[in-house]
Design a protein around this motif. Structure first.
Motif, PDB file in Angstrom:
ATOM      1  N   HIS A   1     -13.664 -26.856  23.129  1.00 63.10           N
ATOM      2  CA  HIS A   1     -14.762 -27.705  23.610  1.00 63.10           C
ATOM      3  C   HIS A   1     -14.484 -28.191  25.022  1.00 63.10           C
ATOM      4  N   TYR A   2     -15.561 -28.400  25.777  1.00 63.37           N
ATOM      5  CA  TYR A   2     -15.501 -29.212  27.000  1.00 63.37           C
ATOM      6  C   TYR A   2     -16.283 -30.470  26.661  1.00 63.37           C
ATOM      7  N   GLY A   3     -15.602 -31.553  26.404  1.00 60.55           N
ATOM      8  CA  GLY A   3     -16.310 -32.740  25.937  1.00 60.55           C
ATOM      9  C   GLY A   3     -17.053 -32.401  24.653  1.00 60.55           C
TER      10      GLY A   3
ATOM     11  N   GLN B   1     -19.381 -27.061  23.000  1.00 62.58           N
ATOM     12  CA  GLN B   1     -18.461 -26.091  22.413  1.00 62.58           C
ATOM     13  C   GLN B   1     -18.597 -24.755  23.138  1.00 62.58           C
ATOM     14  N   ALA B   2     -17.543 -24.334  23.812  1.00 61.73           N
ATOM     15  CA  ALA B   2     -17.581 -23.092  24.591  1.00 61.73           C
ATOM     16  C   ALA B   2     -17.121 -21.893  23.771  1.00 61.73           C
ATOM     17  N   ILE B   3     -16.199 -22.103  22.820  1.00 58.64           N
ATOM     18  CA  ILE B   3     -15.701 -21.014  21.971  1.00 58.64           C
ATOM     19  C   ILE B   3     -15.862 -21.439  20.503  1.00 58.64           C
TER      20      ILE B   3
ATOM     21  N   ASP C   1      -8.110 -11.727  34.109  1.00 58.39           N
ATOM     22  CA  ASP C   1      -9.444 -12.330  34.063  1.00 58.39           C
ATOM     23  C   ASP C   1     -10.309 -11.723  35.165  1.00 58.39           C
ATOM     24  N   GLU C   2     -11.224 -10.865  34.784  1.00 53.70           N
ATOM     25  CA  GLU C   2     -12.182 -10.208  35.685  1.00 53.70           C
ATOM     26  C   GLU C   2     -11.562  -9.653  36.964  1.00 53.70           C
ATOM     27  N   PRO C   3     -10.626  -8.711  36.804  1.00 59.93           N
ATOM     28  CA  PRO C   3      -9.986  -8.160  38.003  1.00 59.93           C
ATOM     29  C   PRO C   3     -10.937  -7.396  38.922  1.00 59.93           C
TER      30      PRO C   3
ATOM     31  N   PRO D   1      -5.522 -15.048  37.150  1.00 59.88           N
ATOM     32  CA  PRO D   1      -6.755 -15.802  36.929  1.00 59.88           C
ATOM     33  C   PRO D   1      -7.962 -15.214  37.661  1.00 59.88           C
ATOM     34  N   GLU D   2      -9.144 -15.607  37.192  1.00 60.85           N
ATOM     35  CA  GLU D   2     -10.380 -15.271  37.874  1.00 60.85           C
ATOM     36  C   GLU D   2     -10.303 -15.859  39.281  1.00 60.85           C
ATOM     37  N   GLY D   3     -10.756 -15.121  40.268  1.00 65.75           N
ATOM     38  CA  GLY D   3     -10.657 -15.611  41.633  1.00 65.75           C
ATOM     39  C   GLY D   3      -9.241 -15.503  42.164  1.00 65.75           C
TER      40      GLY D   3
ATOM     41  N   GLY E   1     -18.139  -9.722  28.239  1.00 68.15           N
ATOM     42  CA  GLY E   1     -19.167 -10.744  28.070  1.00 68.15           C
ATOM     43  C   GLY E   1     -19.888 -11.019  29.372  1.00 68.15           C
ATOM     44  N   ALA E   2     -21.104 -11.535  29.240  1.00 68.76           N
ATOM     45  CA  ALA E   2     -21.919 -11.858  30.410  1.00 68.76           C
ATOM     46  C   ALA E   2     -21.420 -13.161  31.049  1.00 68.76           C
ATOM     47  N   ASN E   3     -22.058 -13.577  32.133  1.00 64.87           N
ATOM     48  CA  ASN E   3     -21.764 -14.864  32.758  1.00 64.87           C
ATOM     49  C   ASN E   3     -21.851 -15.981  31.746  1.00 64.87           C
ATOM     50  N   GLY E   4     -20.838 -16.813  31.707  1.00 61.95           N
ATOM     51  CA  GLY E   4     -20.888 -17.995  30.846  1.00 61.95           C
ATOM     52  C   GLY E   4     -20.617 -17.724  29.376  1.00 61.95           C
ATOM     53  N   ALA E   5     -20.248 -16.494  29.025  1.00 63.16           N
ATOM     54  CA  ALA E   5     -20.005 -16.158  27.612  1.00 63.16           C
ATOM     55  C   ALA E   5     -18.764 -16.861  27.069  1.00 63.16           C
ATOM     56  N   GLY E   6     -17.833 -17.199  27.975  1.00 63.13           N
ATOM     57  CA  GLY E   6     -16.615 -17.886  27.534  1.00 63.13           C
ATOM     58  C   GLY E   6     -15.347 -17.086  27.792  1.00 63.13           C
ATOM     59  N   LYS E   7     -15.433 -16.119  28.672  1.00 58.83           N
ATOM     60  CA  LYS E   7     -14.276 -15.256  28.940  1.00 58.83           C
ATOM     61  C   LYS E   7     -13.124 -16.036  29.575  1.00 58.83           C
ATOM     62  N   THR E   8     -13.458 -16.782  30.635  1.00 60.67           N
ATOM     63  CA  THR E   8     -12.406 -17.540  31.325  1.00 60.67           C
ATOM     64  C   THR E   8     -11.851 -18.631  30.415  1.00 60.67           C
ATOM     65  N   THR E   9     -12.723 -19.257  29.645  1.00 55.89           N
ATOM     66  CA  THR E   9     -12.271 -20.285  28.705  1.00 55.89           C
ATOM     67  C   THR E   9     -11.263 -19.689  27.718  1.00 55.89           C
ATOM     68  N   THR E  10     -11.556 -18.481  27.230  1.00 51.55           N
ATOM     69  CA  THR E  10     -10.636 -17.818  26.300  1.00 51.55           C
ATOM     70  C   THR E  10      -9.284 -17.582  26.965  1.00 51.55           C
TER      71      THR E  10
ATOM     72  N   GLU F   1     -13.821  -8.831  31.116  1.00 50.71           N
ATOM     73  CA  GLU F   1     -14.650  -8.212  32.149  1.00 50.71           C
ATOM     74  C   GLU F   1     -16.130  -8.371  31.869  1.00 50.71           C
ATOM     75  N   GLN F   2     -16.860  -8.506  32.939  1.00 50.29           N
ATOM     76  CA  GLN F   2     -18.301  -8.448  32.875  1.00 50.29           C
ATOM     77  C   GLN F   2     -18.727  -6.997  33.136  1.00 50.29           C
ATOM     78  N   ASN F   3     -17.892  -6.330  33.930  1.00 50.18           N
ATOM     79  CA  ASN F   3     -18.082  -4.941  34.311  1.00 50.18           C
ATOM     80  C   ASN F   3     -17.654  -4.056  33.126  1.00 50.18           C
TER      81      ASN F   3
HETATM   82  P1  ATP Z   1     -18.222 -16.159  34.204  1.00 52.06           P
HETATM   83  O1  ATP Z   1     -18.120 -14.699  34.071  1.00 52.06           O
HETATM   84  O2  ATP Z   1     -19.554 -16.618  34.732  1.00 52.06           O
HETATM   85  O3  ATP Z   1     -17.046 -16.812  34.862  1.00 52.06           O
HETATM   86  P2  ATP Z   1     -17.178 -16.848  31.566  1.00 52.06           P
HETATM   87  O4  ATP Z   1     -17.530 -15.887  30.476  1.00 52.06           O
HETATM   88  O5  ATP Z   1     -15.821 -16.774  32.126  1.00 52.06           O
HETATM   89  O6  ATP Z   1     -18.282 -16.738  32.693  1.00 52.06           O
HETATM   90  P3  ATP Z   1     -16.607 -19.619  31.021  1.00 52.06           P
HETATM   91  O7  ATP Z   1     -16.266 -19.957  32.422  1.00 52.06           O
HETATM   92  O8  ATP Z   1     -15.521 -19.480  30.046  1.00 52.06           O
HETATM   93  O9  ATP Z   1     -17.489 -18.287  30.990  1.00 52.06           O
HETATM   94  O10 ATP Z   1     -17.663 -20.691  30.504  1.00 52.06           O
HETATM   95  C1  ATP Z   1     -18.114 -20.735  29.136  1.00 52.06           C
HETATM   96  C2  ATP Z   1     -19.058 -21.918  28.951  1.00 52.06           C
HETATM   97  O11 ATP Z   1     -18.347 -23.142  29.116  1.00 52.06           O
HETATM   98  C3  ATP Z   1     -20.189 -21.958  29.967  1.00 52.06           C
HETATM   99  O12 ATP Z   1     -21.344 -22.403  29.324  1.00 52.06           O
HETATM  100  C4  ATP Z   1     -19.722 -22.973  30.992  1.00 52.06           C
HETATM  101  O13 ATP Z   1     -20.810 -23.632  31.602  1.00 52.06           O
HETATM  102  C5  ATP Z   1     -18.929 -23.934  30.143  1.00 52.06           C
HETATM  103  N1  ATP Z   1     -17.849 -24.567  30.929  1.00 52.06           N
HETATM  104  C6  ATP Z   1     -16.859 -23.933  31.589  1.00 52.06           C
HETATM  105  N2  ATP Z   1     -16.027 -24.817  32.196  1.00 52.06           N
HETATM  106  C7  ATP Z   1     -16.524 -26.048  31.909  1.00 52.06           C
HETATM  107  C8  ATP Z   1     -16.145 -27.384  32.240  1.00 52.06           C
HETATM  108  N3  ATP Z   1     -15.046 -27.620  32.970  1.00 52.06           N
HETATM  109  N4  ATP Z   1     -16.913 -28.382  31.785  1.00 52.06           N
HETATM  110  C9  ATP Z   1     -18.011 -28.139  31.021  1.00 52.06           C
HETATM  111  N5  ATP Z   1     -18.417 -26.923  30.661  1.00 52.06           N
HETATM  112  C10 ATP Z   1     -17.700 -25.876  31.097  1.00 52.06           C
END
Ligand code: ATP
Length: 236
Positions: free
Chosen positions: A12-14, A17-19, A161-163, A84-86, A36-45, A193-195
């Motif tokens: 969770h972020y607050g 729930q991201a995952i 993370d998204e090389p 890491p991403e970036g 996964g697409a943008n925002g799917a939760g890849k970086t969070t994982t 990867e998104q790619n």
């Molecule tokens: P991208 O490819 O766009 O980087 P991603 O698959 O890596 O996307 P995450 O960055 O893991 O996605 O984000 C997953 C979800 O968690 C998104 O809805 C995002 O808005 C949310 N999220 C990520 N970081 C935070 C944060 N620090 N606070 C609140 N919500 C967050």
């Protein structure tokens, strides 16, 4: 045997729930892609696996041990290394200094020298540019540096993370072919990867992540030729 296992993991972020109850595993010797697409939760994982975010539920084990509460730097010592991403390189440090930072947990000088040779074999450009500051390298070169730095920790598991993000097709091909070589040399790889196209073709197995939930899993080449996956991720 599973080198990495996520069992029913939630993050969770607050209150968001991201995952959601994610269970995935990466066996020793595999390349596994998480698509996964943008925002799917890849970086969070990835950040959760590396110990940079804490879990709100479930557990993570690595090399047979529960590491759910293990601090990030100790996970590096145990053998996982995140690119890491970036990229997260140190822009004001030279290429060589960045590579040294990757080995900061180690003291085995002879093995470190071997690993540096290996990194320079994989990335001759880094050898040529040892004294250049990281921040002035091109995007593709910085990605190489980030992977090289991660390899300097001699990881059992490399987390990427998204090389391919932001790179030209020729660099993407090169990075993926190097990831394959690193795997053939014995390093297990988890790639997000998104790619999807190349990430699925490279992977032994893959998972599809949609808004924080795993929706599909299978062999990389099977998912790459699956109609629904192609429509959603491969622009087919
Ligand atoms: P991208 O490819 O766009 O980087 P991603 O698959 O890596 O996307 P995450 O960055 O893991 O996605 O984000 C997953 C979800 O968690 C998104 O809805 C995002 O808005 C949310 N999220 C990520 N970081 C935070 C944060 N620090 N606070 C609140 N919500 C967050």
């Amino acid at each position: 045997m599973a080198l990495l296992e996520l069992d029913d993991v939630s993050v969770h972020y607050g209150r968001i729930q991201a995952i959601h109850n994610m269970s995935i595993h990466v066996d020793e010797g595999e390349i596994v892609s998480l698509i996964g697409a943008n925002g799917a939760g890849k970086t969070t994982t990835m950040r959760s696996i590396a110990g940079l975010l804490s879990l709100s539920g479930g557990s993570i084990s690595f090399d047979g041990e529960d590491i759910s509460k293990t601090r990030a730097h100790l996970r590096v010592v145990k053998g996982m290394s995140l690119t890491p991403e970036g990229r997260g390189i140190f822009p004001s440090l030279t290429v060589m200094e960045n590579l040294d930072m990757g080995a900061y947990t180690r003291s085995d000088k002879a093995a470190m020298a071997e690993d540096l040779d290996r990194v320079f074999d994989l990335f001759p450009r880094l050898k040529e540019r040892q004294k250049q500051s990281g921040g002035t390298m091109s995007g593709g070169e910085q990605q190489m540096l980030a992977i090289g730095r991660a390899l300097m920790a001699r990881p059992k598991l490399l987390l990427l993370d998204e090389p391919s993000m932001g790179l030209a097709p020729q660099f993407i091909r090169q990075i993926f072919s190097i990831v394959k070589q690193v795997n053939q040399q014995g390093t297990t790889v988890l790639l997000v990867e998104q790619n999807a196209n190349q990430a699925l073709r490279l992977a032994h197995r893959a998972y599809i992540l949609e808004t924080g939930r795993i929706t599909r899993e299978g062999l990389g080449r099977e998912l790459a030729s699956d109609d629904a996956v192609r429509a959603a991720y491969l622009g087919a």
